[in-house]
Design a protein around this motif. Structure first.
Motif, PDB file in Angstrom:
ATOM      1  N   ASN A   1     -43.632  -2.496 -28.325  1.00 44.07           N
ATOM      2  CA  ASN A   1     -43.774  -3.961 -28.262  1.00 44.07           C
ATOM      3  C   ASN A   1     -44.096  -4.538 -29.626  1.00 44.07           C
ATOM      4  OD1 ASN A   1     -43.174  -4.611 -25.601  1.00 44.07           O
ATOM      5  ND2 ASN A   1     -45.234  -4.118 -24.911  1.00 44.07           N
ATOM      6  N   GLY A   2     -44.972  -3.879 -30.354  1.00 48.49           N
ATOM      7  CA  GLY A   2     -45.290  -4.342 -31.708  1.00 48.49           C
ATOM      8  C   GLY A   2     -44.068  -4.331 -32.601  1.00 48.49           C
ATOM      9  N   TRP A   3     -43.259  -3.285 -32.482  1.00 48.45           N
ATOM     10  CA  TRP A   3     -42.014  -3.158 -33.245  1.00 48.45           C
ATOM     11  C   TRP A   3     -41.079  -4.310 -32.878  1.00 48.45           C
ATOM     12  CZ3 TRP A   3     -39.104   2.191 -33.230  1.00 48.45           C
ATOM     13  CH2 TRP A   3     -38.029   2.154 -34.121  1.00 48.45           C
ATOM     14  N   ARG A   4     -40.970  -4.572 -31.578  1.00 47.83           N
ATOM     15  CA  ARG A   4     -40.102  -5.662 -31.113  1.00 47.83           C
ATOM     16  C   ARG A   4     -40.569  -7.002 -31.659  1.00 47.83           C
ATOM     17  NH1 ARG A   4     -37.486  -5.821 -25.808  1.00 47.83           N
ATOM     18  NH2 ARG A   4     -36.476  -7.819 -25.670  1.00 47.83           N
ATOM     19  N   PHE A   5     -41.882  -7.263 -31.609  1.00 51.81           N
ATOM     20  CA  PHE A   5     -42.412  -8.527 -32.107  1.00 51.81           C
ATOM     21  C   PHE A   5     -42.165  -8.678 -33.601  1.00 51.81           C
ATOM     22  CE2 PHE A   5     -45.813  -8.305 -28.561  1.00 51.81           C
ATOM     23  CZ  PHE A   5     -44.908  -8.797 -27.639  1.00 51.81           C
ATOM     24  N   LEU A   6     -42.372  -7.611 -34.353  1.00 51.19           N
ATOM     25  CA  LEU A   6     -42.147  -7.649 -35.797  1.00 51.19           C
ATOM     26  C   LEU A   6     -40.676  -7.908 -36.116  1.00 51.19           C
ATOM     27  CD1 LEU A   6     -43.182  -7.193 -38.733  1.00 51.19           C
ATOM     28  CD2 LEU A   6     -42.527  -4.795 -38.406  1.00 51.19           C
ATOM     29  N   ALA A   7     -39.785  -7.133 -35.484  1.00 52.93           N
ATOM     30  CA  ALA A   7     -38.355  -7.261 -35.762  1.00 52.93           C
ATOM     31  C   ALA A   7     -37.836  -8.647 -35.394  1.00 52.93           C
ATOM     32  CB  ALA A   7     -37.577  -6.186 -35.000  1.00 52.93           C
ATOM     33  N   ALA A   8     -38.186  -9.119 -34.204  1.00 53.07           N
ATOM     34  CA  ALA A   8     -37.714 -10.431 -33.773  1.00 53.07           C
ATOM     35  C   ALA A   8     -38.329 -11.538 -34.622  1.00 53.07           C
ATOM     36  CB  ALA A   8     -38.035 -10.649 -32.290  1.00 53.07           C
ATOM     37  N   GLY A   9     -39.593 -11.393 -34.977  1.00 53.16           N
ATOM     38  CA  GLY A   9     -40.246 -12.400 -35.813  1.00 53.16           C
ATOM     39  C   GLY A   9     -39.610 -12.508 -37.186  1.00 53.16           C
ATOM     40  N   VAL A  10     -39.313 -11.362 -37.793  1.00 47.37           N
ATOM     41  CA  VAL A  10     -38.662 -11.372 -39.109  1.00 47.37           C
ATOM     42  C   VAL A  10     -37.269 -12.002 -38.998  1.00 47.37           C
ATOM     43  CG1 VAL A  10     -37.719  -9.897 -40.937  1.00 47.37           C
ATOM     44  CG2 VAL A  10     -39.995  -9.446 -40.028  1.00 47.37           C
ATOM     45  N   ALA A  11     -36.544 -11.669 -37.917  1.00 46.02           N
ATOM     46  CA  ALA A  11     -35.205 -12.241 -37.732  1.00 46.02           C
ATOM     47  C   ALA A  11     -35.269 -13.749 -37.500  1.00 46.02           C
ATOM     48  CB  ALA A  11     -34.493 -11.543 -36.574  1.00 46.02           C
TER      49      ALA A  11
ATOM     50  N   PHE B   1     -34.529  -4.357 -35.419  1.00 44.32           N
ATOM     51  CA  PHE B   1     -34.252  -4.485 -33.990  1.00 44.32           C
ATOM     52  C   PHE B   1     -33.200  -3.482 -33.541  1.00 44.32           C
ATOM     53  CE2 PHE B   1     -33.547  -6.325 -29.897  1.00 44.32           C
ATOM     54  CZ  PHE B   1     -34.791  -6.830 -29.576  1.00 44.32           C
ATOM     55  N   ALA B   2     -32.190  -3.247 -34.375  1.00 46.23           N
ATOM     56  CA  ALA B   2     -31.180  -2.240 -34.026  1.00 46.23           C
ATOM     57  C   ALA B   2     -31.817  -0.852 -33.969  1.00 46.23           C
ATOM     58  CB  ALA B   2     -30.043  -2.268 -35.044  1.00 46.23           C
ATOM     59  N   ALA B   3     -32.772  -0.577 -34.857  1.00 47.25           N
ATOM     60  CA  ALA B   3     -33.480   0.703 -34.825  1.00 47.25           C
ATOM     61  C   ALA B   3     -34.320   0.823 -33.556  1.00 47.25           C
ATOM     62  CB  ALA B   3     -34.352   0.842 -36.071  1.00 47.25           C
ATOM     63  N   LEU B   4     -34.879  -0.287 -33.080  1.00 47.75           N
ATOM     64  CA  LEU B   4     -35.619  -0.273 -31.825  1.00 47.75           C
ATOM     65  C   LEU B   4     -34.703   0.109 -30.674  1.00 47.75           C
ATOM     66  CD1 LEU B   4     -38.144  -0.947 -30.077  1.00 47.75           C
ATOM     67  CD2 LEU B   4     -37.301  -3.299 -30.022  1.00 47.75           C
ATOM     68  N   ALA B   5     -33.526  -0.498 -30.626  1.00 45.99           N
ATOM     69  CA  ALA B   5     -32.566  -0.170 -29.573  1.00 45.99           C
ATOM     70  C   ALA B   5     -32.167   1.303 -29.654  1.00 45.99           C
ATOM     71  CB  ALA B   5     -31.337  -1.066 -29.686  1.00 45.99           C
ATOM     72  N   ALA B   6     -31.941   1.788 -30.862  1.00 45.20           N
ATOM     73  CA  ALA B   6     -31.585   3.202 -31.037  1.00 45.20           C
ATOM     74  C   ALA B   6     -32.728   4.115 -30.595  1.00 45.20           C
ATOM     75  CB  ALA B   6     -31.219   3.471 -32.493  1.00 45.20           C
TER      76      ALA B   6
ATOM     77  N   ASP C   1     -30.864  -4.810 -22.750  1.00 43.49           N
ATOM     78  CA  ASP C   1     -31.092  -6.104 -23.416  1.00 43.49           C
ATOM     79  C   ASP C   1     -31.237  -5.926 -24.928  1.00 43.49           C
ATOM     80  OD1 ASP C   1     -30.984  -7.462 -21.037  1.00 43.49           O
ATOM     81  OD2 ASP C   1     -33.157  -7.657 -20.821  1.00 43.49           O
ATOM     82  N   GLU C   2     -31.920  -4.860 -25.342  1.00 43.93           N
ATOM     83  CA  GLU C   2     -32.087  -4.607 -26.774  1.00 43.93           C
ATOM     84  C   GLU C   2     -30.755  -4.323 -27.445  1.00 43.93           C
ATOM     85  OE1 GLU C   2     -34.216  -3.511 -24.539  1.00 43.93           O
ATOM     86  OE2 GLU C   2     -36.111  -4.330 -25.255  1.00 43.93           O
ATOM     87  N   VAL C   3     -29.910  -3.547 -26.780  1.00 47.21           N
ATOM     88  CA  VAL C   3     -28.602  -3.211 -27.367  1.00 47.21           C
ATOM     89  C   VAL C   3     -27.726  -4.454 -27.470  1.00 47.21           C
ATOM     90  CG1 VAL C   3     -26.465  -1.916 -26.982  1.00 47.21           C
ATOM     91  CG2 VAL C   3     -28.675  -0.796 -26.663  1.00 47.21           C
ATOM     92  N   ILE C   4     -27.679  -5.240 -26.422  1.00 45.47           N
ATOM     93  CA  ILE C   4     -26.867  -6.465 -26.437  1.00 45.47           C
ATOM     94  C   ILE C   4     -27.427  -7.448 -27.468  1.00 45.47           C
ATOM     95  CG2 ILE C   4     -26.175  -8.487 -25.084  1.00 45.47           C
ATOM     96  CD1 ILE C   4     -26.094  -6.566 -22.635  1.00 45.47           C
ATOM     97  N   GLY C   5     -28.753  -7.600 -27.499  1.00 48.77           N
ATOM     98  CA  GLY C   5     -29.376  -8.477 -28.481  1.00 48.77           C
ATOM     99  C   GLY C   5     -29.125  -8.017 -29.905  1.00 48.77           C
ATOM    100  N   ALA C   6     -29.252  -6.704 -30.132  1.00 46.24           N
ATOM    101  CA  ALA C   6     -29.011  -6.161 -31.475  1.00 46.24           C
ATOM    102  C   ALA C   6     -27.559  -6.367 -31.893  1.00 46.24           C
ATOM    103  CB  ALA C   6     -29.372  -4.682 -31.526  1.00 46.24           C
ATOM    104  N   ALA C   7     -26.626  -6.211 -30.960  1.00 45.60           N
ATOM    105  CA  ALA C   7     -25.214  -6.437 -31.282  1.00 45.60           C
ATOM    106  C   ALA C   7     -24.977  -7.891 -31.691  1.00 45.60           C
ATOM    107  CB  ALA C   7     -24.334  -6.065 -30.096  1.00 45.60           C
ATOM    108  N   GLY C   8     -25.559  -8.827 -30.951  1.00 47.25           N
ATOM    109  CA  GLY C   8     -25.433 -10.238 -31.309  1.00 47.25           C
ATOM    110  C   GLY C   8     -26.073 -10.535 -32.655  1.00 47.25           C
ATOM    111  N   MET C   9     -27.224  -9.929 -32.899  1.00 51.36           N
ATOM    112  CA  MET C   9     -27.900 -10.130 -34.180  1.00 51.36           C
ATOM    113  C   MET C   9     -27.080  -9.577 -35.332  1.00 51.36           C
ATOM    114  SD  MET C   9     -31.794  -9.212 -32.994  1.00 51.36           S
ATOM    115  CE  MET C   9     -32.596  -9.500 -34.570  1.00 51.36           C
ATOM    116  N   ILE C  10     -26.429  -8.442 -35.121  1.00 50.19           N
ATOM    117  CA  ILE C  10     -25.588  -7.843 -36.161  1.00 50.19           C
ATOM    118  C   ILE C  10     -24.425  -8.776 -36.506  1.00 50.19           C
ATOM    119  CG2 ILE C  10     -23.959  -5.959 -36.620  1.00 50.19           C
ATOM    120  CD1 ILE C  10     -25.983  -4.136 -35.066  1.00 50.19           C
ATOM    121  N   VAL C  11     -23.789  -9.338 -35.487  1.00 52.29           N
ATOM    122  CA  VAL C  11     -22.663 -10.248 -35.726  1.00 52.29           C
ATOM    123  C   VAL C  11     -23.134 -11.485 -36.497  1.00 52.29           C
ATOM    124  CG1 VAL C  11     -21.014 -11.801 -34.592  1.00 52.29           C
ATOM    125  CG2 VAL C  11     -21.300  -9.460 -33.760  1.00 52.29           C
ATOM    126  N   LEU C  12     -24.229 -12.080 -36.051  1.00 52.05           N
ATOM    127  CA  LEU C  12     -24.721 -13.292 -36.711  1.00 52.05           C
ATOM    128  C   LEU C  12     -25.200 -13.017 -38.125  1.00 52.05           C
ATOM    129  CD1 LEU C  12     -26.578 -14.821 -33.643  1.00 52.05           C
ATOM    130  CD2 LEU C  12     -24.490 -15.692 -34.707  1.00 52.05           C
TER     131      LEU C  12
END
Length: 120
Positions: free
Chosen positions: A45-55, A80-85, A99-110
């Motif tokens: 959860n901490g990893w998720r909060f950090l990754a999403a916050g930075v993004a 975030f992609a590392a979290l999904a992995a 959800d993490e994989v789909i979110g990471a894919a969208g983040m990669i595209v953007l």
């Protein structure tokens, strides 16, 4: 005038905010059932909060035309992609990481749009 980069930055901030909210919902659910905050906010959860916050910060920086917004976005996206992995490699059920994989894919595209579309 909204350029493609600004739209991508805003979309990245919104997507990252949604992913952050999903993690926060889980923490709120655990604490409402009697868990302490320290138990609810684990490493993932901490990893998720950090990754999403930075993004989110990077997306907003890019949308505002601030220098290095795409680089900050890239950092959050890679985290975030590392979290999904990590979820996948840990062998968890796909319902927990989809959800993490789909979110990471969208983040990669953007983030790709932010990195490769020239600033105007």
């Amino acid at each position: 005038m909204l350029t493609i980069r600004r739209i991508a930055g805003l979309a990245l901030a919104v997507l990252s905010g949604w992913l952050l909210w999903q993690g926060l919902e889980g923490v709120l659910m655990m604490t409402s059932r009697g868990s302490s905050l320290a138990q609810a906010v684990d490493l993932l959860n901490g990893w998720r909060f950090l990754a999403a916050g930075v993004a989110i910060i990077g997306g907003l920086m890019a949308a505002a035309g601030i220098r290095f917004g795409a680089t900050v976005s890239l950092t959050g996206t890679l985290l975030f992609a590392a979290l999904a992995a990590a979820f996948i490699l840990a062998g968890t059920d796909s319902s927990l990481w989809m959800d993490e994989v789909i979110g990471a894919a969208g983040m990669i595209v953007l983030t790709g749009i932010l990195l490769f579309i020239r600033r105007s």
